[in-house]
Design a protein around this motif. Structure first.
Motif, PDB file in Angstrom:
ATOM      1  N   GLU A 248       0.827  -1.209   0.000  1.00  0.00           N
ATOM      2  CA  GLU A 248       0.000   0.000   0.000  1.00  0.00           C
ATOM      3  C   GLU A 248       0.860   1.257   0.000  1.00  0.00           C
ATOM      4  OE1 GLU A 248      -2.687  -0.109   3.264  1.00  0.00           O
ATOM      5  OE2 GLU A 248      -3.795  -1.865   2.534  1.00  0.00           O
ATOM      6  N   ASP A 251       1.505   2.165  -3.439  1.00  0.00           N
ATOM      7  CA  ASP A 251       0.328   2.849  -3.997  1.00  0.00           C
ATOM      8  C   ASP A 251       0.331   4.326  -3.613  1.00  0.00           C
ATOM      9  OD1 ASP A 251      -0.692   0.498  -5.142  1.00  0.00           O
ATOM     10  OD2 ASP A 251      -1.750  -0.034  -3.292  1.00  0.00           O
ATOM     11  N   ASP A 252       0.692   4.614  -2.364  1.00  0.00           N
ATOM     12  CA  ASP A 252       0.719   6.001  -1.905  1.00  0.00           C
ATOM     13  C   ASP A 252       1.774   6.823  -2.653  1.00  0.00           C
ATOM     14  OD1 ASP A 252      -1.280   5.389  -0.120  1.00  0.00           O
ATOM     15  OD2 ASP A 252       0.048   5.247   1.628  1.00  0.00           O
ATOM     16  N   VAL A 431       5.817  11.475   1.389  1.00  0.00           N
ATOM     17  CA  VAL A 431       4.881  10.357   1.520  1.00  0.00           C
ATOM     18  C   VAL A 431       5.166   9.637   2.829  1.00  0.00           C
ATOM     19  CG1 VAL A 431       4.035   8.223   0.485  1.00  0.00           C
ATOM     20  CG2 VAL A 431       4.858  10.071  -0.989  1.00  0.00           C
ATOM     21  N   GLN A 432       4.224   9.625   3.733  1.00  0.00           N
ATOM     22  CA  GLN A 432       4.339   8.903   5.000  1.00  0.00           C
ATOM     23  C   GLN A 432       5.678   9.139   5.707  1.00  0.00           C
ATOM     24  OE1 GLN A 432       2.920   4.878   5.234  1.00  0.00           O
ATOM     25  NE2 GLN A 432       1.389   5.184   3.624  1.00  0.00           N
TER      26      GLN A 432
END
Length: 582
Positions: A248, A251-252, A431-432
């Motif tokens: 996932e 995906d991000d 991202v994250q």
């Protein structure tokens, strides 16, 4: 008193004087070298008996030493240090970027690892065109178009498989703890956030992390926590790099790049297909040593070797390190080597790089013969290492936001590793808890040169951009004697070549070598480090036909050198680095 000792004392005295000059004249331009406001050119040499860790941040160095104290290898220490650097030095490197690693293992020899980013499969030749025109570098650098498929975690995992001693998950503990508990914003990080505030503010995730509610950079000393990064590291620690590339999280990353105002095209398939590569290191015999480093697509070690190979045909060894003549010869070999680099070096999977021909003794002797003692070349043309090859040069830019670390463990295992997200804070796409690179701007933005020929370093699907990163290990009789590298964009080549010249030609210790004021040429002006004693040679250099430019030179050269007494470290005083050993 012998000549070598006199030279060492002279350089030490100059170095101490330079520290005072830097403080008296004020900091260098903050957009290139904000750390100059808090650093001087004075550092004490660090020595140890059996192991050493040198990185750009004290917290990263301590994480590496912690692994060694737990029985880990140099590989383990390097990985733990790098994961911390991605947190505390996010402007320079991280898991959203890539890098190159050189590994020496007693009884096994040298290996190198290519974790360079790759071009997405959907990319076209005109990737950096916008509305029918080639994008400016500034337009390209902070866009989704600049993001390549990250390679760092795959490369670290591959290196750990070959040389790790501790469990993979153990290496993540220091970075996870720091991400959860927080770390103090340093003067350098604060200055870089301030300098890039407008660009960071344009990216929502980066703005939320790096700026306060009023849109201002977090102050020095603010405790910055990154729980998102901690969660990513926990997943990778337990599941391996697949948790980054086929998940996932992947995906991000794809979604963030596609959502940029100038969208990129990294796909889930690109991430899933990425592979780090083991490559044979590139080595060249030079006097009694073997100079070894990363092979292309990095141009760094190859160009450094060319410079050293030409310098041995000049009187460089007998010159004073800060004299006009030393600067002249160093700049001239730089012009010639950079001309070759720009014309011949790119990803060897796409271009036949004539690396052995470029390093052939007769070729380097002929190139050195072009240097006049009394007049600069001005602008050098590439040589013709192969009779039937046609050069196609480009003017690719590389910005100086990278990091280097060097590690030696008690068994003699050595890691020299340079990693990057390219310019400060990469693409600014976060991202994250981690930043994505902008490494694809290391390709030629225009695919053709002025004569209309396709550049060897043009964008092609799956290709790895040319780099100047230069992790190197110098060998003598099959054993390492120096491990070094530096950040600094294309100036990495000058920094590493100068440090090697200092140690191998002028008999300087590691700290003296990295503290030398910088100078050189990348085949344009002769560049002198601003606010240092070398600027006093500007008039003499102009009399030799040099176009002289005084500017900041934000190196971060980190060296470990073997001596009769054990190990010594050189920590670049221009950054916040630390060396620790046992």
């Amino acid at each position: 008193m012998n000549h070598a000792l006199m030279r060492r004392l002279t350089v030490l005295a100059l170095t101490l004087a330079l520290a005072g000059q830097a403080c008296a004249r004020g900091p260098a331009a903050p957009d290139l070298n904000p750390e100059a406001a808090t650093a001087s050119l004075q550092r004490d040499k660090v020595s140890s008996s059996k192991s050493m860790v040198v990185t750009a941040h004290p917290l990263a160095t301590r994480a590496g030493l912690r692994m060694l104290d737990q029985g880990g290898s140099a590989v383990d220490a390097a990985i733990a240090s790098q994961l911390v650097l991605g947190l505390v030095e996010p402007q320079s490197s991280g898991i959203g970027g890539g890098g190159f690693m050189l590994l020496f293992q007693p009884g096994k020899g040298l290996l190198s690892y290519d974790g360079r980013e790759t071009v997405p499969a959907a990319s076209t030749l005109n990737r950096f065109e916008l509305n029918g025109k080639t994008m400016s570098f500034k337009q390209a650098v902070n866009s989704g178009r600049s993001v390549g498929v990250p390679g760092l975690l795959r490369a670290l995992e591959l290196m750990h498989r070959d040389g790790g001693a501790l469990p993979w998950a153990t290496l993540f503990v220091p970075a996870i703890e720091l991400a959860e508990q927080g770390f103090a914003v340093t003067p350098r990080l604060h200055a870089l956030i301030a300098d890039n505030r407008a660009e960071l503010a344009d990216k929502p995730a980066a703005r939320a992390y790096f700026l306060d509610a009023q849109g201002q950079p977090w102050p020095v000393g603010h405790r910055l926590r990154n729980p998102d990064y901690a969660q990513v590291l926990k997943r990778v620690a337990q599941q391996g790099a697949d948790a980054f590339y086929d998940s996932e999280l992947a995906d991000d990353m794809v979604a963030a790049v596609a959502a940029d105002p100038v969208p990129g095209d990294v796909s889930k398939a690109d991430l899933r297909a990425y592979r780090a590569l083991r490559r044979d290191p590139l080595c060249m015999d030079w006097q009694r040593w073997a100079l070894c480093g990363m092979a292309p697509p990095s141009s760094g070690p190859l160009t450094v070797m060319q410079m050293l190979g030409m310098l041995q045909h000049t009187p460089m060894a007998s010159l004073e390190p800060l004299s006009a003549q030393a600067i002249h010869y160093f700049a001239e070999v730089g012009r010639l080597a950079f001309a070759d680099r720009d014309a011949w070096v790119a990803d060897p999977a796409f271009v036949a790089v004539p690396q052995q021909a470029l390093l052939a003794p007769d070729y380097l002797r002929a190139r050195a013969a072009l240097i006049r003692p009394d007049r600069s070349l001005g602008h050098a043309l590439p040589g013709q290492p192969l009779d039937d090859a046609v050069p196609a040069a480009d003017s690719t830019l590389e910005l100086p936001s990278t990091t280097h670390l060097s590690v030696v463990d008690a068994t003699g295992q050595v890691v020299s590793m340079t990693t990057s997200v390219e310019s400060a804070f990469g693409s600014k796409i976060m991202v994250q808890g981690f930043l994505l690179n902008n490494q694809l701007t290391d390709f030629a933005l225009s695919p053709r040169d002025e004569a209309g020929r396709l550049s060897v370093n043009r964008v092609q699907p799956g290709k790895r951009p040319r780099s100047s990163m230069a992790p190197m290990i110098v060998m003598e009789q099959g054993k390492p004697v120096i491990a070094l590298g530096s950040p600094g964009g294309s100036a990495i080549i000058l920094y590493v070549a100068q440090a090697l010249t200092g140690m191998l030609m002028w008999d300087l210790d590691a700290q003296q070598a990295v503290s030398l004021p910088h100078y050189g040429s990348r085949n344009w002006a002769t560049e002198l480090e601003a606010n240092t004693a070398v600027t006093e040679q500007a008039q003499a250099l102009r009399a030799l036909g040099h176009e002289v430019r005084e500017q900041p030179f934000p190196s971060g050269t980190h060296v470990i050198r073997w001596t009769a007494q054990g190990l010594e470290a050189g920590v670049d005083p221009r950054r916040e680095g630390l060396a620790l050993g046992r």
